[in-house]
Every structure is written in structure tokens, then in C-alpha cells.
Scaffold this active site. Structure first.
Site, PDB file in Angstrom:
ATOM      1  N   GLU A 285      30.931  -6.929  31.618  1.00  0.00           N
ATOM      2  CA  GLU A 285      31.713  -7.634  32.071  1.00  0.00           C
ATOM      3  C   GLU A 285      31.969  -7.427  33.700  1.00  0.00           C
ATOM      4  O   GLU A 285      31.679  -6.598  34.312  1.00  0.00           O
ATOM      5  CB  GLU A 285      33.181  -7.229  31.332  1.00  0.00           C
TER       6      GLU A 285
ATOM      7  N   CYS B 256      34.629  -6.984  40.759  1.00  0.00           N
ATOM      8  CA  CYS B 256      34.752  -5.732  40.091  1.00  0.00           C
ATOM      9  C   CYS B 256      33.442  -5.874  39.072  1.00  0.00           C
ATOM     10  O   CYS B 256      33.328  -6.666  38.198  1.00  0.00           O
ATOM     11  CB  CYS B 256      35.739  -5.547  39.158  1.00  0.00           C
TER      12      CYS B 256
ATOM     13  N   CYS C 235      29.870   3.254  28.199  1.00  0.00           N
ATOM     14  CA  CYS C 235      30.034   4.216  28.759  1.00  0.00           C
ATOM     15  C   CYS C 235      30.102   5.661  27.762  1.00  0.00           C
ATOM     16  O   CYS C 235      30.474   5.709  26.822  1.00  0.00           O
ATOM     17  CB  CYS C 235      31.384   4.183  29.462  1.00  0.00           C
TER      18      CYS C 235
ATOM     19  N   CYS D 231      36.915   8.097  27.177  1.00  0.00           N
ATOM     20  CA  CYS D 231      38.630   8.013  27.658  1.00  0.00           C
ATOM     21  C   CYS D 231      39.266   7.245  26.567  1.00  0.00           C
ATOM     22  O   CYS D 231      38.851   6.397  26.255  1.00  0.00           O
ATOM     23  CB  CYS D 231      38.777   7.686  28.932  1.00  0.00           C
TER      24      CYS D 231
ATOM     25  N   CYS E  50      40.595   3.344  26.997  1.00  0.00           N
ATOM     26  CA  CYS E  50      39.488   2.864  27.732  1.00  0.00           C
ATOM     27  C   CYS E  50      38.942   1.728  26.530  1.00  0.00           C
ATOM     28  O   CYS E  50      38.238   2.589  25.924  1.00  0.00           O
ATOM     29  CB  CYS E  50      38.769   3.365  28.523  1.00  0.00           C
TER      30      CYS E  50
ATOM     31  N   GLU F 154      30.136   4.527  33.912  1.00  0.00           N
ATOM     32  CA  GLU F 154      30.638   5.622  34.863  1.00  0.00           C
ATOM     33  C   GLU F 154      29.493   5.615  36.085  1.00  0.00           C
ATOM     34  O   GLU F 154      28.386   6.038  35.846  1.00  0.00           O
ATOM     35  CB  GLU F 154      30.609   6.958  34.284  1.00  0.00           C
TER      36      GLU F 154
ATOM     37  N   SER G  53      34.420   3.887  41.756  1.00  0.00           N
ATOM     38  CA  SER G  53      35.540   4.569  40.915  1.00  0.00           C
ATOM     39  C   SER G  53      34.829   5.666  40.039  1.00  0.00           C
ATOM     40  O   SER G  53      34.068   5.288  39.364  1.00  0.00           O
ATOM     41  CB  SER G  53      36.366   3.636  40.204  1.00  0.00           C
TER      42      SER G  53
ATOM     43  N   LEU H 209      42.515   9.764  37.869  1.00  0.00           N
ATOM     44  CA  LEU H 209      43.354  11.088  37.762  1.00  0.00           C
ATOM     45  C   LEU H 209      43.914  10.904  36.342  1.00  0.00           C
ATOM     46  O   LEU H 209      43.702  11.492  35.425  1.00  0.00           O
ATOM     47  CB  LEU H 209      44.030  11.471  38.628  1.00  0.00           C
TER      48      LEU H 209
ATOM     49  N   CYS I 214      38.169  -4.109  32.212  1.00  0.00           N
ATOM     50  CA  CYS I 214      37.129  -4.189  31.526  1.00  0.00           C
ATOM     51  C   CYS I 214      36.653  -3.576  30.316  1.00  0.00           C
ATOM     52  O   CYS I 214      37.390  -2.498  30.065  1.00  0.00           O
ATOM     53  CB  CYS I 214      35.947  -3.826  32.573  1.00  0.00           C
TER      54      CYS I 214
HETATM   55  N1  SAH Z   1      34.542   5.018  34.934  1.00  0.00           N
HETATM   56  C1  SAH Z   1      34.940   5.000  36.173  1.00  0.00           C
HETATM   57  C2  SAH Z   1      35.072   3.248  36.553  1.00  0.00           C
HETATM   58  C3  SAH Z   1      35.145   2.253  35.439  1.00  0.00           C
HETATM   59  S1  SAH Z   1      36.936   2.353  34.743  1.00  0.00           S
HETATM   60  C4  SAH Z   1      36.432   5.243  35.989  1.00  0.00           C
HETATM   61  O1  SAH Z   1      36.609   5.965  34.889  1.00  0.00           O
HETATM   62  O2  SAH Z   1      36.817   5.527  37.019  1.00  0.00           O
HETATM   63  C5  SAH Z   1      37.928   1.708  36.002  1.00  0.00           C
HETATM   64  C6  SAH Z   1      39.180   2.014  36.009  1.00  0.00           C
HETATM   65  O3  SAH Z   1      39.950   1.461  34.733  1.00  0.00           O
HETATM   66  C7  SAH Z   1      39.300   3.676  35.931  1.00  0.00           C
HETATM   67  O4  SAH Z   1      40.456   4.038  36.701  1.00  0.00           O
HETATM   68  C8  SAH Z   1      39.882   3.722  34.369  1.00  0.00           C
HETATM   69  O5  SAH Z   1      40.620   5.082  34.258  1.00  0.00           O
HETATM   70  C9  SAH Z   1      40.820   2.399  34.198  1.00  0.00           C
HETATM   71  N2  SAH Z   1      41.078   2.043  32.812  1.00  0.00           N
HETATM   72  C10 SAH Z   1      40.322   2.226  31.849  1.00  0.00           C
HETATM   73  N3  SAH Z   1      41.181   1.653  31.017  1.00  0.00           N
HETATM   74  C11 SAH Z   1      42.350   1.047  31.170  1.00  0.00           C
HETATM   75  C12 SAH Z   1      43.296   0.570  30.651  1.00  0.00           C
HETATM   76  N4  SAH Z   1      43.564   0.306  29.249  1.00  0.00           N
HETATM   77  N5  SAH Z   1      44.365   0.353  31.358  1.00  0.00           N
HETATM   78  C13 SAH Z   1      44.508   0.680  32.652  1.00  0.00           C
HETATM   79  N6  SAH Z   1      43.385   1.332  33.165  1.00  0.00           N
HETATM   80  C14 SAH Z   1      42.218   1.529  32.602  1.00  0.00           C
HETATM   81 FE1  SF4 Z   2      34.179   5.404  31.083  1.00  0.00          FE
HETATM   82 FE2  SF4 Z   2      35.674   4.942  32.938  1.00  0.00          FE
HETATM   83 FE3  SF4 Z   2      36.351   3.871  30.558  1.00  0.00          FE
HETATM   84 FE4  SF4 Z   2      36.606   6.600  30.994  1.00  0.00          FE
HETATM   85  S1  SF4 Z   2      37.773   4.850  32.052  1.00  0.00           S
HETATM   86  S2  SF4 Z   2      35.560   5.490  29.335  1.00  0.00           S
HETATM   87  S3  SF4 Z   2      35.104   7.002  32.469  1.00  0.00           S
HETATM   88  S4  SF4 Z   2      34.672   3.281  31.844  1.00  0.00           S
END
Ligand code: SAH
Ligand code: SF4
Length: 352
Positions: free
Chosen positions: A92, A105, A112, A116, A119, A160, A191, A215, A333
Site C-alpha cells: 500500500e 507514504c 513486516c 507491533c 499495527c 520496517e 520512520s 516510540l 497502512c
Molecule cells: N515500521 C516503521 C514504519 C512503518 S509504520 C515504524 O514502525 O515506524 C508507520 C507508522 O504507523 C509508525 O509510527 C507506526 O507505529 C504507526 N502505526 C502503525 N499502526 C498504527 C495504528 N493502528 N494507528 C496509528 N499509528 C499506527
Molecule cells: Fe512493522 Fe512499523 Fe507495523 Fe511495527 S508499526 S509492525 S514496525 S510496520
């Protein structure tokens, strides 16, 4: 013999290959320029002889991102793409329009590994890394589809970026090359969830990009519950690397903090966060978490966000509450691919 990925080659690499193959080396520049304008076949390279085009097509393929699905937000013209690559994998990208221009973006991996818990991408697992050319192709496809020039790129889509380090660095050098798209590093953000060893490596590259660090918590106890990476690289080590990065590059770090109701959004969390970040060249972005199917997380209310923000500011940090774009098309995404590839999943249907 399998075909090679020509769009992942730097201009110098292409010139060298042309030389070795007895092809006119000065033609490499013309071919490179066509590739970076986003052509999808060698036959579109009209100032290249037929013989050379045939030679190229026998040796190389051109990586493109095919539009599989496109969702346009009714609120703000944000466009979310589901792109398909030549092996049938999907990623995406989200195109956003700001007063200063267009920003995209993009994804850096299919899925990934980091897992997390909030996510959608993390919940779907990992399939493969993207090549530099597949990252370029996302930018080019969005430009061509809308007849626009994109001025800003954020590596904040699926994946990531620092877990696909070499391909990402190569992409950054290609997209910023003056013979290519010429998008300056100061217009690019990367990021990361906090791969500490790679942050040190990135600091040495001498790139003027913006580093965003996800963070999402003020301490290890909360962070490890939502971000498994924290068990390998705890916050103290991460923040030490961030301080080093800011000092080394002179660039302000941007901390992402997704506000999750009852998890990380209390006044005590804000105070603890402010203490840990004090004195660092940084900015905190507060984002209401985007609820993902299959998780219990809810976004914090507006008042909570504002109160959290003001505690940070009173402690001397700069913080903003990020405007959410494309709220009606699930613009964060991972969700679209998940719906598209899971059997029986509903596909969002507000396509214009
Ligand atoms: N893997 C990298 C970049 C991709 S994720 C990272 O984690 O930074 C991009 C951003 O979207 C990150 O800050 C991630 O923590 C955030 N993100 C992921 N799922 C989310 C959600 N459900 N609501 C808000 N932010 C989210
Ligand atoms: Fe991967 Fe970033 Fe999603 Fe964490 S927030 S699972 S590092 S894409």
C-alpha cells in the site's frame, strides 16, 4: 537466464555495464532518465535505437507498480493505492495533498517482521523485502496516475525500513539523484520502530533526511507490551542512539506517539515521557491510534490528546497533534492489503 532489475541500478553501475557489454556508455544516461520518468517498457524509450532496446529487453526487466485498487477520500482527496508487483505481491501507498505540494507514504517491505500489536501490517506477517526499484515504482505510479510531481516522501507505509537497510539506502540515493527524480533528502522522512544498531549505521551515512522514531510509550513496561522490538532494544538504548543521531546529523528527531485509550495516554505517561526526552533535539507527534480489526485498542479522546500535548509543552518539548488524513479510507497502512488478501475479508468499497 533470469532478467535483471535495471531500475535498481545507479547511473554509474549502468554506465559500467554498458561499457562491459560493448554498448555505447553515453546511452546509459538516456536510459536512466527514461526509467526515472516511469516508463514501463523499453519500447517507450524513443531516442534509443531499436537494436539497443531489444538488447535491453533480453537482459533486463522494468519494475512497475500496477494499480490493483484505489480509494479516494471524500474528505480531503487523500488517495490510498494497493499496488501489485510482478510476482503478485501487494503493498500500500498513500498520496496526500498539502498546501506545499504532494507527499507520498510508501512501503519498504511486503509485510513486516516486527509484530507491533496495534499495527495491521504487523498482524499479517512478513513476506519479502522490496527492491529499490519497487520503492521508486510506487512514487512514479502515483505521479503518473495523477499527472503531478511529488515533492515529499515518507517511508512510513508497510514494513520496517531499517530491516531492509541496503535497499532503502539505495532507493534514497536513486530518488534524490539529479538525473532521476531529484527529490532532496530534506524532503524525505524515514520512520523506524527502533532498530538501534541500524540507527547508528544511518547516522554515519551523512544523509539530511528526517528520522522518525515510533516510540508510543514512556517506559519499557508499556512499550514491550505493544512493540516486541523493545525486548531486543529497550528504550534506554534507543534514546541513547537517538541522541547520538541528532548530535551527529544536527537534525531534529521526530517521535511518533500513537495515543491508545487507557494504555499509554495518562498524565503520568506524559510526565514520564517529557522527563525521558528532556534536552533532546526532537519533536513529538501525537496521533490517535487507528483501530485495527482484531485488536481491542481504541483511540484516546480529543481532550486526552490535548491534555497530553500540553503537559509535554509545559515541560519544554515541542509537540503537535497530527491531523489524520483519509480517515474514511483507512489511510494508515496494512489494512487494505490485509482485507484484500485474506479470504472472506471485506474490501472497503468507497471507491470513486
Ligand atoms: N515500521 C516503521 C514504519 C512503518 S509504520 C515504524 O514502525 O515506524 C508507520 C507508522 O504507523 C509508525 O509510527 C507506526 O507505529 C504507526 N502505526 C502503525 N499502526 C498504527 C495504528 N493502528 N494507528 C496509528 N499509528 C499506527
Ligand atoms: Fe512493522 Fe512499523 Fe507495523 Fe511495527 S508499526 S509492525 S514496525 S510496520
Amino acid at each position: 537466464m533470469s532478467l535483471e532489475d535495471i531500475k535498481s541500478e545507479s547511473l554509474e553501475e549502468l554506465q559500467e555495464q554498458f561499457r562491459q557489454e560493448g554498448q555505447p556508455a553515453y546511452k546509459a544516461l538516456q536510459v536512466y532518465q527514461w526509467l526515472h520518468r516511469g516508463v514501463s517498457s523499453f519500447d517507450e524509450m524513443t531516442n534509443i535505437s531499436k537494436a539497443l532496446r531489444q538488447y535491453l529487453a533480453k537482459r533486463y526487466y522494468i519494475s512497475v507498480a500496477n494499480i490493483e485498487k484505489k480509494l479516494v477520500s471524500d474528505y480531503d482527496n487523500t488517495i490510498k493505492y494497493l499496488f501489485r508487483f510482478r510476482d503478485g505481491e501487494y503493498v500500500e501507498s498513500v498520496l496526500m495533498q498539502y498546501h506545499h505540494g504532494y507527499s507520498i507514504c510508501i512501503s519498504t517491505q511486503v509485510g513486516c517482521k516486527m509484530g507491533c500489536t496495534f499495527c495491521a501490517t504487523g498482524k499479517s506477517g512478513y513476506s519479502r523485502d522490496l527492491t529499490p526499484s519497487e520503492m521508486l515504482a510506487q512514487v512514479q505510479a502515483a505521479q503518473l496516475d495523477n499527472h503531478i510531481r511529488i515533492s515529499n516522501i515518507v517511508l512510513m507505509g508497510m514494513g520496517e525500513p531499517l530491516d531492509n537497510y541496503d535497499h532503502v539506502i539505495k532507493f534514497l540515493r536513486l530518488v534524490s539523484s539529479k538525473e532521476g527524480m531529484n527529490i532532496g533528502m530534506r524532503h524525505i522522512s524515514l520512520s523506524t520502530c527502533g532498530l538501534v544498531d541500524q540507527i547508528y549505521r544511518l547516522a554515519e551515512e551523512g544523509l539530511q533526511l528526517t528520522l522518525s522514531v515510533s516510540l508510543h510509550a514512556p517506559n519499557d513496561e508499556i512499550r514491550s507490551r505493544t512493540m516486541p522490538v523493545n525486548k531486543k532494544w529497550p528504550m534506554e538504548q534507543l534514546l541513547k542512539a537517538c541522541r547520538y543521531y541528532a548530535k551527529k546529523t544536527g537534525r531534529r528527531i521526530s517521535f511518533e506517539y500513537a495515543m491508545i485509550d487507557g494504555v499509554n495516554d495518562s498524565d503520568a505517561c506524559a510526565r514520564e515521557l517529557a522527563k525521558r526526552l528532556s534536552g533532546m533535539l526532537c519533536h513529538v507527534n501525537l496521533i490517535p491510534v487507528n483501530p485495527v480489526r482484531g485488536t481491542k485498542y481504541q483511540k484516546s479522546g480529543r481532550n486526552r490528546l490535548e491534555r497530553f500535548c500540553s503537559i509535554l509543552e509545559r515541560a519544554g518539548l515541542t509537540a503537535t497533534i497530527r491531523r489524520t488524513l483519509g480517515a474514511d479510507i483507512n489511510a494508515s497502512c496494512g489494512q487494505l492489503r490485509r482485507n484484500h488478501t485474506q479470504k472472506g475479508g471485506a474490501i472497503v468499497e468507497n471507491i470513486r
